[in-house]
Design an enzyme around this catalytic site. Structure first.
Site, PDB file in Angstrom:
ATOM      1  N   ARG A 100     -37.753  30.386  47.906  1.00  0.00           N
ATOM      2  CA  ARG A 100     -39.008  30.196  48.620  1.00  0.00           C
ATOM      3  C   ARG A 100     -39.734  28.911  48.260  1.00  0.00           C
ATOM      4  NH1 ARG A 100     -38.542  35.455  48.625  1.00  0.00           N
ATOM      5  NH2 ARG A 100     -37.798  34.990  46.566  1.00  0.00           N
ATOM      6  N   THR A 101     -39.981  28.733  46.970  1.00  0.00           N
ATOM      7  CA  THR A 101     -40.877  27.649  46.574  1.00  0.00           C
ATOM      8  C   THR A 101     -40.282  26.287  46.922  1.00  0.00           C
ATOM      9  OG1 THR A 101     -41.687  29.070  44.817  1.00  0.00           O
ATOM     10  CG2 THR A 101     -42.242  26.755  44.638  1.00  0.00           C
ATOM     11  N   LYS A 147     -25.578  16.861  31.832  1.00  0.00           N
ATOM     12  CA  LYS A 147     -24.857  15.886  30.994  1.00  0.00           C
ATOM     13  C   LYS A 147     -25.703  15.447  29.807  1.00  0.00           C
ATOM     14  CE  LYS A 147     -22.491  14.017  35.054  1.00  0.00           C
ATOM     15  NZ  LYS A 147     -22.402  12.826  35.905  1.00  0.00           N
ATOM     16  N   ARG A 175     -40.205  22.301  38.776  1.00  0.00           N
ATOM     17  CA  ARG A 175     -40.128  23.669  38.249  1.00  0.00           C
ATOM     18  C   ARG A 175     -39.246  23.638  37.019  1.00  0.00           C
ATOM     19  NH1 ARG A 175     -39.007  29.361  41.144  1.00  0.00           N
ATOM     20  NH2 ARG A 175     -41.188  28.997  41.598  1.00  0.00           N
ATOM     21  N   HIS A 195     -48.349  28.655  38.013  1.00  0.00           N
ATOM     22  CA  HIS A 195     -47.673  28.466  39.302  1.00  0.00           C
ATOM     23  C   HIS A 195     -48.801  28.314  40.326  1.00  0.00           C
ATOM     24  CE1 HIS A 195     -44.898  28.603  42.478  1.00  0.00           C
ATOM     25  NE2 HIS A 195     -44.250  29.719  42.221  1.00  0.00           N
TER      26      HIS A 195
END
Ligand code: NCD
Length: 308
Positions: free
Chosen positions: A59-60, A87, A109, A137
């Site tokens: 969703r986000t 890496k 995020r 959030h």
């Protein structure tokens, strides 16, 4: 419109009531763009927005990406599992490389709390927090507040019950910060192991009995059990949780008639919320998703658009 002075959106704790209102009002004016046949306005033409996601998200990420595109920004999306983060490159180095390609804003995020703040301090780009660890959030809370305000006409004195794994929920923390600032009355409820000690200091009532939490609630918000963030066993069993805390149709009767049922997603049907409630007439879960685009358009526009 009022004056928006923030360069970043990291946490609602730093955003005033007036600025929250400005985001909600701006989102309202953007909402109809997504209802048009041609879903695009030129507000961010020529600007570049990067999505830097180090945690799973549906969703986000999609919501931010569509929001940026509907404002005509160019977008790119970096997902940790498929990037040089695997890496050994640090997230700050990754961000500095994105900056070297003249990206204007990064949506981040990360599973570690504080990463958005670190990128805001360490790069010149505008930073939007799309969820950091258990901490914040902010756009989720903004879209939740937007949905409540659209449906009930106000936030002031609205009684909101947030049920579930409060301890690991950045959605709960950002909603508490935003809703209390806007005058809502918030009650949090969950097993004692999943209610953070001292949560009342954030201006909420904390209860262990779901019937008490739901009583006369205008809004019932169910949260997922954040197993990926739980470092120990917090519950005797899932069945035990369901028995005590699942938002069922029967329990929902304790809330105000017509109370809104919300969930930030992803939902685990039959655990924190019964399927018949998630799909029922009081559910606004998919409206939250629709409103998320308007909120993210507003945030991107306020951070970037007015400086062109
Ligand atoms: C939440 C998240 O990732 O914080 N989901 C979302 O962004 N809509 C909640 C969750 O993971 O349960």
């Amino acid at each position: 419109m009022g004056d928006w002075t923030h360069k970043h959106l990291l946490d609602l704790q730093d955003v005033s009531r007036e600025d929250i209102e400005l985001v909600l009002d701006t989102a309202r004016s953007f909402r109809e763009v997504s209802e048009r046949e041609v879903k695009k306005v030129p507000a961010l033409r020529g600007r570049t927005v990067a999505m830097l996601f180090a945690e799973p998200s549906t969703r986000t990420r999609v919501s931010f990406e569509l929001a940026a595109k509907r404002l005509s920004a160019d977008t790119l999306s970096i997902q940790a599992a498929a990037s040089s983060l695997t890496k050994g490159e640090t997230i700050l180095d990754t961000a500095l490389n994105i900056q070297a390609m003249n990206v204007d804003l990064v949506v981040v995020r990360h599973q570690a709390s504080g990463v958005p703040q670190m990128l805001a301090a360490g790069t010149k780009m505008a930073v939007v927090n799309a969820g950091d660890g258990c901490r914040a959030h902010p756009t989720q809370a903004l879209l939740d507040m937007f949905t409540i305000r659209e449906k009930l006409g106000r936030l002031d004195n609205v009684k909101v019950a947030i049920i579930g794994d409060i301890l690991h929920s950045r959605v709960a923390r950002s909603n508490i910060a935003g809703l209390t600032k806007m005058g809502a009355k918030v009650t949090v409820c969950g097993p004692s192991t999943l209610l953070p000690i001292g949560i009342e200091e954030m201006g909420v009532e904390a209860v262990y009995d779901i019937n008490r939490a739901l009583k006369d609630a205008d809004v019932v918000m169910a949260l997922r059990m954040q197993k990926e963030r739980q470092q120990q066993s917090f519950l005797p069993s899932v069945a035990e949780y369901v028995r005590e805390f699942c938002v069922t149709a029967d329990r929902l009767k304790k809330a105000r008639p017509g109370a809104l049922v919300m969930h930030p997603g992803p939902t685990n049907r039959g655990i924190e919320i019964a399927a018949e409630v998630a799909d029922g007439p009081q559910s606004v879960i998919l409206e939250q998703v629709t409103n998320g685009i308007a909120i993210r358009m507003a945030v991107l526009y306020l951070l970037l658009g007015r400086k062109v």
